[in-house]
Scaffold this motif. Structure first.
Motif, mmCIF file in Angstrom:
data_model
loop_
_atom_site.group_PDB
_atom_site.id
_atom_site.type_symbol
_atom_site.label_atom_id
_atom_site.label_comp_id
_atom_site.label_asym_id
_atom_site.label_seq_id
_atom_site.Cartn_x
_atom_site.Cartn_y
_atom_site.Cartn_z
ATOM 1 N N TYR A 269 37.272 40.533 29.299
ATOM 2 C CA TYR A 269 38.407 39.792 29.874
ATOM 3 C C TYR A 269 38.647 40.199 31.326
ATOM 4 O O TYR A 269 38.971 39.362 32.171
ATOM 5 N N GLN A 272 36.055 38.365 33.347
ATOM 6 C CA GLN A 272 36.387 36.936 33.429
ATOM 7 C C GLN A 272 37.527 36.703 34.417
ATOM 8 O O GLN A 272 37.464 35.798 35.259
ATOM 9 N N THR A 276 37.475 34.790 38.143
ATOM 10 C CA THR A 276 38.366 33.645 38.367
ATOM 11 C C THR A 276 39.181 33.821 39.637
ATOM 12 O O THR A 276 39.358 32.877 40.411
#
Length: 295
Positions: A269, A272, A276
């Motif tokens: 996470y 990710q 982003t």
């Protein structure tokens, strides 16, 4: 699990422009749908808010914005402007690298950026405003024309502009320096910002923050978004990733260790979210930007 919203990567845009020319300039920009992420970048910044109303956040300090306000930002300081969207707002922004300035005057002209945060927010007097606009116009003319001697002209006008600003800050006339009244900064929003900035590595929840501030969490979310233009969830993630970027650049800690130290329980996470918000994986970002101190 907090989900990051895609943002415009202001820092990457600025850093890219500074690679081409040691000055990046936005001139009298008026926007009705304004958004800026909580970011930092290389170089110094002069933020001139010419029209409108809103707030400006530097690290965990929140400042009110009104027309004629000028804020100085040092390299790698986290910041974000949040003009009120219901009002027209106009701003000019200068980003520049120290090598734009002559070696002999550089330290003298950049001294104003070493002042405390509270001292780097000034509301210009009418007399200073006229002079500042004149220099800004001349600088923008050469910045956009890019004639054969444009870099020399930019260096001259930028030095003159910084000299004028230095006189604003160190003027013997107390009346010329109009201190900005911070009483209209909502103390609950500022408390929330400081709490998140100090506890970003912990398991933060909206309920926990609301309890800390003795507020209903729905009211707190509304107040925070109205003031800063982003949700508390977005601010938590942007704060965590900002600190992760610093650790990737300036330490040799493993990426998994950095994920844990910035409040991410899941390594995947973290990766990710990092991609982003920055456009790169943590590994690629470190490879490009790591600056370990010499032993």
């Amino acid at each position: 699990m907090l989900q990051p919203a895609p943002v415009k990567r202001t820092d990457e845009f600025v850093n890219h422009q500074l690679q081409e020319l040691p000055l990046s300039m936005k001139y009298k920009e008026t926007e009705t749908h304004f958004y800026m992420d909580f970011h930092s970048h290389e170089g110094y910044e002069i933020y001139f808010f010419q029209e409108g109303s809103g707030y400006f956040l530097i690290d965990d300090q929140l400042y009110p914005l009104e027309g004629r306000d000028l804020i100085l930002i040092s390299p790698h300081e986290s910041h974000k402007s949040s003009p009120k969207l219901e009002l027209p707002s106009t701003r000019s922004v200068l980003h520049f690298l120290p090598e734009l300035l002559d070696d002999r005057s550089r330290e003298y002209l950049l001294e104003i950026f070493s002042l405390s945060l509270g001292q780097r927010h000034l509301r210009l007097s009418e007399e200073r405003l006229t002079r500042f606009h004149y220099l800004l116009d001349r600088l923008h003319e050469d910045y956009t024309t890019r004639s054969g001697d444009h870099l020399m002209a930019i260096r001259i006008y930028m030095s003159e502009l910084l000299l004028e600003l230095r006189r604003c800050w160190f003027s013997e006339s107390v009346m010329e320096q109009q201190a900005v009244d911070r009483r209209n900064v909502n103390p609950k929003v500022e408390h929330a910002v400081k709490y998140i900035s100090n506890h970003f590595a912990e398991n933060l929840t909206l309920d926990l923050i609301a309890q800390e501030l003795f507020l209903n969490q729905y009211y707190l979310c509304h107040l925070f978004k109205k003031t800063l233009g982003i949700t508390i969830t977005e601010f938590i993630l942007q704060t965590r990733i900002h600190h992760a970027r610093r650790m990737l650049m300036h330490t040799d800690m493993s990426i998994s260790e950095i994920a844990g130290k910035t409040g991410f329980n899941s390594f995947s996470y973290f990766g990710q979210t990092f991609k982003t918000l920055t456009g790169a994986t943590p590994r690629d970002f470190r490879k490009k930007h790591q600056q370990l101190p010499a032993e």
